[in-house]
Structures are given as structure tokens and as C-alpha cells.
Motif scaffolding. Structure first.
Motif, PDB file in Angstrom:
ATOM      1  N   UNK A  40      62.783 109.987  79.646  1.00 33.77           N
ATOM      2  CA  UNK A  40      61.653 110.355  80.496  1.00 33.77           C
ATOM      3  C   UNK A  40      62.148 111.439  81.449  1.00 33.77           C
ATOM      4  N   UNK A  41      61.284 112.366  81.810  1.00 31.76           N
ATOM      5  CA  UNK A  41      61.653 113.458  82.706  1.00 31.76           C
ATOM      6  C   UNK A  41      60.713 113.457  83.895  1.00 31.76           C
ATOM      7  N   UNK A  42      61.271 113.592  85.075  1.00 32.68           N
ATOM      8  CA  UNK A  42      60.493 113.784  86.296  1.00 32.68           C
ATOM      9  C   UNK A  42      61.006 115.073  86.910  1.00 32.68           C
ATOM     10  N   UNK A  43      60.148 116.068  87.033  1.00 39.61           N
ATOM     11  CA  UNK A  43      60.548 117.348  87.624  1.00 39.61           C
ATOM     12  C   UNK A  43      59.800 117.554  88.927  1.00 39.61           C
ATOM     13  N   UNK A  44      60.563 117.832  89.987  1.00 34.62           N
ATOM     14  CA  UNK A  44      60.012 118.051  91.322  1.00 34.62           C
ATOM     15  C   UNK A  44      60.189 119.526  91.660  1.00 34.62           C
ATOM     16  N   UNK A  45      59.088 120.202  91.964  1.00 31.18           N
ATOM     17  CA  UNK A  45      59.158 121.605  92.370  1.00 31.18           C
ATOM     18  C   UNK A  45      59.670 121.708  93.791  1.00 31.18           C
ATOM     19  N   UNK A  46      60.715 122.480  94.003  1.00 35.24           N
ATOM     20  CA  UNK A  46      61.306 122.597  95.331  1.00 35.24           C
ATOM     21  C   UNK A  46      60.788 123.793  96.109  1.00 35.24           C
ATOM     22  N   UNK A  47      60.296 124.810  95.400  1.00 38.91           N
ATOM     23  CA  UNK A  47      59.757 125.982  96.088  1.00 38.91           C
ATOM     24  C   UNK A  47      58.372 126.383  95.588  1.00 38.91           C
ATOM     25  N   UNK A  48      57.879 125.673  94.592  1.00 34.29           N
ATOM     26  CA  UNK A  48      56.539 125.924  94.050  1.00 34.29           C
ATOM     27  C   UNK A  48      56.166 124.741  93.163  1.00 34.29           C
ATOM     28  N   UNK A  49      54.886 124.599  92.848  1.00 34.69           N
ATOM     29  CA  UNK A  49      54.490 123.506  91.944  1.00 34.69           C
ATOM     30  C   UNK A  49      55.135 123.658  90.561  1.00 34.69           C
ATOM     31  N   UNK A  74      58.005 123.292  80.389  1.00 31.55           N
ATOM     32  CA  UNK A  74      57.632 123.383  81.794  1.00 31.55           C
ATOM     33  C   UNK A  74      57.782 124.800  82.305  1.00 31.55           C
ATOM     34  N   UNK A  75      57.100 125.041  83.404  1.00 28.30           N
ATOM     35  CA  UNK A  75      57.225 126.293  84.125  1.00 28.30           C
ATOM     36  C   UNK A  75      57.386 125.924  85.593  1.00 28.30           C
ATOM     37  N   UNK A  76      58.425 126.440  86.201  1.00 25.31           N
ATOM     38  CA  UNK A  76      58.693 126.116  87.597  1.00 25.31           C
ATOM     39  C   UNK A  76      59.682 127.125  88.151  1.00 25.31           C
ATOM     40  N   UNK A  77      59.835 127.097  89.444  1.00 23.47           N
ATOM     41  CA  UNK A  77      60.875 127.889  90.100  1.00 23.47           C
ATOM     42  C   UNK A  77      62.114 127.028  90.220  1.00 23.47           C
ATOM     43  N   UNK A  78      62.456 126.692  91.452  1.00 23.80           N
ATOM     44  CA  UNK A  78      63.590 125.797  91.698  1.00 23.80           C
ATOM     45  C   UNK A  78      63.114 124.362  91.552  1.00 23.80           C
ATOM     46  N   UNK A  79      63.861 123.552  90.825  1.00 28.01           N
ATOM     47  CA  UNK A  79      63.458 122.168  90.553  1.00 28.01           C
ATOM     48  C   UNK A  79      64.626 121.207  90.710  1.00 28.01           C
ATOM     49  N   UNK A  80      64.261 119.957  90.894  1.00 26.76           N
ATOM     50  CA  UNK A  80      65.181 118.854  90.668  1.00 26.76           C
ATOM     51  C   UNK A  80      64.525 118.056  89.557  1.00 26.76           C
ATOM     52  N   UNK A  81      65.205 117.966  88.421  1.00 27.91           N
ATOM     53  CA  UNK A  81      64.691 117.191  87.294  1.00 27.91           C
ATOM     54  C   UNK A  81      65.569 115.970  87.104  1.00 27.91           C
ATOM     55  N   UNK A  82      64.918 114.825  86.988  1.00 29.69           N
ATOM     56  CA  UNK A  82      65.597 113.555  86.758  1.00 29.69           C
ATOM     57  C   UNK A  82      65.229 113.114  85.348  1.00 29.69           C
ATOM     58  N   UNK A  83      66.240 112.753  84.569  1.00 29.79           N
ATOM     59  CA  UNK A  83      66.038 112.279  83.206  1.00 29.79           C
ATOM     60  C   UNK A  83      66.457 110.815  83.163  1.00 29.79           C
ATOM     61  N   UNK A  84      65.533 109.952  82.775  1.00 28.69           N
ATOM     62  CA  UNK A  84      65.796 108.521  82.714  1.00 28.69           C
ATOM     63  C   UNK A  84      65.846 108.080  81.266  1.00 28.69           C
ATOM     64  N   UNK A  85      66.979 107.544  80.846  1.00 26.31           N
ATOM     65  CA  UNK A  85      67.094 106.967  79.515  1.00 26.31           C
ATOM     66  C   UNK A  85      65.969 105.960  79.347  1.00 26.31           C
ATOM     67  N   UNK A  86      65.314 105.988  78.212  1.00 30.63           N
ATOM     68  CA  UNK A  86      64.174 105.092  77.961  1.00 30.63           C
ATOM     69  C   UNK A  86      64.575 103.624  78.033  1.00 30.63           C
ATOM     70  N   UNK A  87      65.883 103.321  77.981  1.00 31.81           N
ATOM     71  CA  UNK A  87      66.361 101.937  78.067  1.00 31.81           C
ATOM     72  C   UNK A  87      66.952 101.609  79.441  1.00 31.81           C
ATOM     73  N   UNK A  88      66.910 102.547  80.382  1.00 35.32           N
ATOM     74  CA  UNK A  88      67.471 102.295  81.711  1.00 35.32           C
ATOM     75  C   UNK A  88      66.585 101.331  82.498  1.00 35.32           C
ATOM     76  N   UNK A  89      67.153 100.746  83.543  1.00 29.87           N
ATOM     77  CA  UNK A  89      66.389  99.839  84.410  1.00 29.87           C
ATOM     78  C   UNK A  89      65.205 100.547  85.060  1.00 29.87           C
ATOM     79  N   UNK A  90      65.336 101.839  85.324  1.00 30.06           N
ATOM     80  CA  UNK A  90      64.287 102.595  86.002  1.00 30.06           C
ATOM     81  C   UNK A  90      63.138 102.994  85.083  1.00 30.06           C
ATOM     82  N   UNK A  91      63.388 103.107  83.796  1.00 27.02           N
ATOM     83  CA  UNK A  91      62.383 103.617  82.852  1.00 27.02           C
ATOM     84  C   UNK A  91      61.093 102.800  82.829  1.00 27.02           C
ATOM     85  N   UNK A  92      61.146 101.460  82.796  1.00 33.75           N
ATOM     86  CA  UNK A  92      59.886 100.706  82.745  1.00 33.75           C
ATOM     87  C   UNK A  92      58.995 100.919  83.965  1.00 33.75           C
TER      88      UNK A  92
END
Length: 147
Positions: A40-49, A74-92
Motif C-alpha cells: 500500500x502507498x500513502x503519498x503526502x504532498x509537502x509543497x503541493x497536492x 502519481x504527480x507531485x512535487x516534494x513528497x513523503x511516501x510511505x509503503x506498507x507491506x500488505x502483511x504488516x500490522x499497519x496495512x489492515x
């Protein structure tokens, strides 16, 4: 479908961190072809959406969740992207749809993670804790119940 979210001449640049069940990228998003991954990917725009294009359309917001296996780019400027293994504790905690969707994570919510990436000596547990704290509030309460 050339042009809609294309950043043809921009290259990816930044830093990455990989630990058990979690990967993080902080930097400038660049050109990419259609792709999917098993995290799973969560991307946060740091300077733009952030905009994500999927076969179902385009979603734009301050932060975007992209389900594992979903074809996207995706299209973005500066981002922080978090990738969660589908089997990680956070994924559900991020379930609810197999599509891309806007999530409520502000750039200020990921500052602690960015600061950790700039320093050496942090542990995987510290990074995991920072990621858990950055997840949307309803996701964090689900994790707290499972701990």
C-alpha cells in the motif's frame, strides 16, 4: 494518454529508508510509467497536492492512499511516501477500498518521520512509531487496540 499527469523531464531524487514491513521515500517525485506494487502507498504532498491517476480516474489531495496492486501513476512535487507491506500490522488499518482515495494527513503530521530520515541512528521501531502516528486518526485507534 500523454500529458495528463506527465512529468516527462523530471527525475526522482531524494532518500529512501526500508525496514521490516515499511518503506519510506522523501524527495521529489518524477516521471513514471503506469505501475503497481505489492505494498500500500500513502503519498503526502509537502509543497503541493498529490494527484494519482488510476484506470478509474484522478484523485487529488494533500495525501493520497493507493491500495496494493492498483495500477497507477502519481504527480507531485516534494513528497513523503510511505509503503506498507500488505502483511504488516499497519496495512489492515488502511483497508476500506481497493481504489485510490484522499486521506487526512497533513505535511506537519510527517515532520517527525522526515527528521528521523535526516539523522542516523534511528531504529526501525522509532520509524514504525512515527509512521503509526502519521496515519489518519481512525487508523491509529485501530492499531492501538491491536497492540
Amino acid at each position: 494518454m500523454k500529458g495528463s499527469l506527465s512529468t516527462d523531464t523530471v527525475r526522482w531524487a531524494g532518500q529512501a529508508w526500508i525496514g521490516p514491513g515499511i518503506g519510506i521515500f522523501h524527495g521529489r517525485a518524477g516521471h513514471q510509467e503506469w505501475h503497481h506494487h505489492q505494498a500500500h502507498q500513502i503519498s503526502v504532498g509537502l509543497d503541493s497536492p498529490v494527484s494519482v491517476e488510476t484506470p478509474l480516474g484522478i484523485q487529488t489531495g494533500a495525501a493520497i492512499f493507493i491500495a496494493a496492486g492498483l495500477k497507477h501513476r502519481i504527480s507531485a512535487g516534494r513528497v513523503l511516501s510511505i509503503y506498507l507491506d500488505a502483511l504488516s500490522d499497519e496495512a489492515p488499518t488502511m483497508r476500506g477500498t481497493e481504489e485510490a482515495r484522499v486521506v487526512v494527513i497533513a505535511p506537519a503530521d510527517v515532520v517527525a518521520i522526515i527528521d528521523m530520515l535526516r539523522e542516523t541512528g534511528h531504529t526501525a521501531l522509532q520509524v514504525r512509531t512515527g509512521v503509526r502516528q502519521a496515519l489518519p486518526t481512525d487508523s491509529r485507534s485501530s492499531l492501538d487496540k491491536g497492540d
